[in-house]
Design a protein around this motif. Structure first.
Motif, PDB file in Angstrom:
ATOM      1  N   ARG A 253      69.780  30.703  75.721  1.00 16.79           N
ATOM      2  CA  ARG A 253      69.438  30.000  74.603  1.00 16.79           C
ATOM      3  C   ARG A 253      68.284  28.960  74.568  1.00 16.79           C
ATOM      4  NH1 ARG A 253      74.482  30.934  72.533  1.00 16.79           N
ATOM      5  NH2 ARG A 253      75.370  28.691  73.452  1.00 16.79           N
ATOM      6  N   ALA A 254      68.465  28.111  75.667  1.00 19.67           N
ATOM      7  CA  ALA A 254      67.324  27.127  76.082  1.00 19.67           C
ATOM      8  C   ALA A 254      66.284  27.618  76.517  1.00 19.67           C
ATOM      9  CB  ALA A 254      68.161  26.240  77.184  1.00 19.67           C
ATOM     10  N   VAL A 255      66.237  28.499  77.482  1.00 19.17           N
ATOM     11  CA  VAL A 255      65.033  29.120  77.644  1.00 19.17           C
ATOM     12  C   VAL A 255      64.345  30.108  76.685  1.00 19.17           C
ATOM     13  CG1 VAL A 255      63.786  30.983  79.239  1.00 19.17           C
ATOM     14  CG2 VAL A 255      65.665  29.337  80.162  1.00 19.17           C
ATOM     15  N   ALA A 256      64.758  30.813  75.729  1.00 23.38           N
ATOM     16  CA  ALA A 256      64.238  31.208  74.852  1.00 23.38           C
ATOM     17  C   ALA A 256      63.597  30.247  73.590  1.00 23.38           C
ATOM     18  CB  ALA A 256      65.108  32.204  74.002  1.00 23.38           C
ATOM     19  N   ALA A 257      64.324  29.024  73.634  1.00 23.66           N
ATOM     20  CA  ALA A 257      63.839  28.050  72.684  1.00 23.66           C
ATOM     21  C   ALA A 257      62.470  27.442  73.500  1.00 23.66           C
ATOM     22  CB  ALA A 257      64.745  27.061  72.481  1.00 23.66           C
ATOM     23  N   PHE A 259      60.603  28.792  75.321  1.00 21.15           N
ATOM     24  CA  PHE A 259      59.306  29.543  75.166  1.00 21.15           C
ATOM     25  C   PHE A 259      58.786  29.693  73.729  1.00 21.15           C
ATOM     26  CE2 PHE A 259      57.523  34.012  74.452  1.00 21.15           C
ATOM     27  CZ  PHE A 259      56.446  33.944  75.263  1.00 21.15           C
ATOM     28  N   ALA A 260      59.551  29.570  72.572  1.00 21.71           N
ATOM     29  CA  ALA A 260      58.923  29.509  71.450  1.00 21.71           C
ATOM     30  C   ALA A 260      58.158  28.446  70.960  1.00 21.71           C
ATOM     31  CB  ALA A 260      60.204  29.792  70.405  1.00 21.71           C
ATOM     32  N   TRP A 261      58.799  27.353  71.724  1.00 24.35           N
ATOM     33  CA  TRP A 261      58.067  25.839  71.634  1.00 24.35           C
ATOM     34  C   TRP A 261      56.920  25.958  72.449  1.00 24.35           C
ATOM     35  CZ3 TRP A 261      57.263  22.760  75.970  1.00 24.35           C
ATOM     36  CH2 TRP A 261      56.751  21.482  75.792  1.00 24.35           C
ATOM     37  N   ALA A 262      56.669  26.398  73.658  1.00 27.57           N
ATOM     38  CA  ALA A 262      55.505  26.482  74.211  1.00 27.57           C
ATOM     39  C   ALA A 262      54.552  27.370  73.752  1.00 27.57           C
ATOM     40  CB  ALA A 262      55.961  27.092  75.950  1.00 27.57           C
ATOM     41  N   SER A 270      51.454  34.247  74.798  1.00 31.79           N
ATOM     42  CA  SER A 270      52.245  35.371  74.433  1.00 31.79           C
ATOM     43  C   SER A 270      52.342  36.699  75.209  1.00 31.79           C
ATOM     44  CB  SER A 270      51.529  35.878  73.088  1.00 31.79           C
ATOM     45  OG  SER A 270      50.229  36.198  73.416  1.00 31.79           O
ATOM     46  N   ARG A 271      51.390  36.760  76.189  1.00 29.88           N
ATOM     47  CA  ARG A 271      51.375  37.741  77.150  1.00 29.88           C
ATOM     48  C   ARG A 271      52.494  37.965  78.275  1.00 29.88           C
ATOM     49  NH1 ARG A 271      48.669  36.560  82.431  1.00 29.88           N
ATOM     50  NH2 ARG A 271      47.494  34.432  82.066  1.00 29.88           N
ATOM     51  N   PHE A 272      53.190  36.745  78.227  1.00 26.89           N
ATOM     52  CA  PHE A 272      54.453  36.545  78.925  1.00 26.89           C
ATOM     53  C   PHE A 272      55.811  36.911  78.367  1.00 26.89           C
ATOM     54  CE2 PHE A 272      51.408  33.625  80.968  1.00 26.89           C
ATOM     55  CZ  PHE A 272      51.268  34.243  82.309  1.00 26.89           C
TER      56      PHE A 272
END
Length: 421
Positions: A253-257, A259-262, A270-272
């Motif tokens: 969950r932390a990594v997904a969050a 990425f959304a922030w970044a 977005s390509r990643f």
């Protein structure tokens, strides 16, 4: 001894002298913003030595800053200003302040010569002063002060107590009380004097020099990995482990969050998205994660010293402006390893390596570090390194756009499809 701050009529007058000077300091937290400044209180360490606490507020920033001051006669090239006909100087490296500080500090103490003190240049968050002598030390004057056990004082004391020898031993420390936001007194640290590590080389500068010479850093990195592992063992001995159930789902969950922030800050990331999604899915599929424990929290090559063929780890403070509970929160030990891995990428870039040369050098150094550390779940490590790299991408895009290719190259390796690298 715990000093108690007092409010005096001179506090506001001293602040007026400092108003134009404070925003020019590297450690001032609200760079480029119009900050609201107010005097909190002050400590009188000696007749001509005052430590003024200043609250700085701008946007989300709300920090209490420590400003040691010395009042003297005559003219000085480094004067901040004048108050009642007396010259106001930054006291951090001044012999009068240092002598007064040592006289009220707790701890075993040190045999140092305050007259030969030298302020370390280039620091961003605090002010460090080298004190030569029979048993030299380095005093860290904490610029942003906060209530509670400052980890840069507390953690080394605990590590030394359990027999870990790879941290500069604390020699003196100074606690104080000052008015908190609600008017009641809070207690925190103003600074710490630690043993000076002689013949020391900065870890990041050393790695950059190796990269510039195309010389393998793997052996030195393996040594650092091994010492990092013993640090984590010592931290468990000193603090224990966290009994709460925080497993792979929390990391995912932390990594997904992150990425959304970044992505909101750097849309080109977005390509990643697919690669990040794959890493998150792999973490979610893990059956368990190691227990969380006390960690360094901000470990990179700039936080280590190489002296007499061994490594010393320092600067356990974490992000000075982050809340104390965040900086002392138990975490996965592999997060420290991820920070060192990211630092290796930066050393290669600063050392002038690009393309295949950079990939070969970093791969060799990374393998050495992990070999020395002794392993760890590679899926978790990739996720934690990815989390750090996403943070770097946002930071570089905002502050050093010319450095953005460094984290982007990391993202290519971590989430660009090369999931075996």
């Amino acid at each position: 001894m715990s000093l108690i701050a007092r409010t005096t009529p001179d506090d506001a007058r001293l602040l007026d002298v400092l108003r134009d000077w404070l925003p020019t300091r590297r450690w001032f937290p609200a760079k480029g913003q119009v900050a609201e400044l107010s005097a909190v209180a002050s400590f009188r360490l000696a007749p001509d030595v005052t430590v003024l606490l200043v609250r700085a507020r701008a946007g989300s920033i709300d920090a209490v800053l420590q400003v040691p001051l010395v009042l003297t006669d005559g003219t000085h090239d480094d004067a901040i200003g004048v108050l009642d006909g007396r010259t106001v100087l930054d006291g951090a490296g001044h012999p009068e302040f240092l002598r007064a500080w040592l006289s009220v500090a707790d701890g075993p103490g040190a045999d140092v010569d305050v007259r030969s003190a030298r302020v370390v240049s280039g620091e961003q968050s605090n002010t460090s002063v080298i004190l030569p002598g029979a048993h030299p030390g380095i005093l860290k004057v904490l610029r942003a002060v906060a209530p509670g056990e400052n980890p840069d004082v507390d953690v080394p004391r605990h590590l030394v107590a359990v027999g870990w020898q790879h941290v500069p031993a604390p020699l003196a420390w100074l606690q104080a009380q000052w008015p908190g936001p609600d008017g009641g007194l809070v207690t925190g640290y103003l600074g710490v004097l630690a043993a000076f590590v002689d013949a020391a080389e900065d870890g990041f500068e050393l790695a950059c020099a190796y990269a510039a010479k195309r010389e393998s850093f793997a052996s030195a990195a393996a040594d650092l990995g091994a010492i990092t592992a013993t640090m984590h063992t010592a931290l468990v001995s000193a603090y224990g482990v966290d009994a709460s159930d925080q497993g792979p789902q929390d990391v995912a969950r932390a990594v997904a969050a992150r990425f959304a922030w970044a992505l909101s800050a750097v849309p080109a990331l977005s390509r990643f998205a697919d690669g990040v999604g794959d890493v998150v899915a792999e973490v979610r599929a893990l059956p368990s994660a190691p227990p969380r424990q006390r960690v360094h929290g901000d470990l990179h090559l700039g936080q280590v010293l190489r002296s007499h063929d061994t490594w010393f780890i320092m600067d356990f403070e974490g992000e000075p402006l982050a809340p104390l509970d965040q900086r002392t929160r138990p975490d996965l030990a592999l997060r420290d390893v991820a920070g060192l891995l990211r630092s290796i990428d930066y050393a290669a870039a600063v050392g002038g390596l690009t393309g295949a040369d950079a990939a070969t050098w970093t791969g060799d150094a990374r393998a050495g570090l992990l070999r020395g550390y002794g392993g760890g779940d590679q899926t978790l490590l990739r996720a934690l390194e990815l989390d750090k790299t996403l943070y770097e991408a946002v930071y570089e895009s905002r502050n050093r756009p010319s450095w953005l290719p460094i984290p982007l190259a990391g993202l290519e390796r971590l989430a660009g499809g090369d999931l075996e690298g």
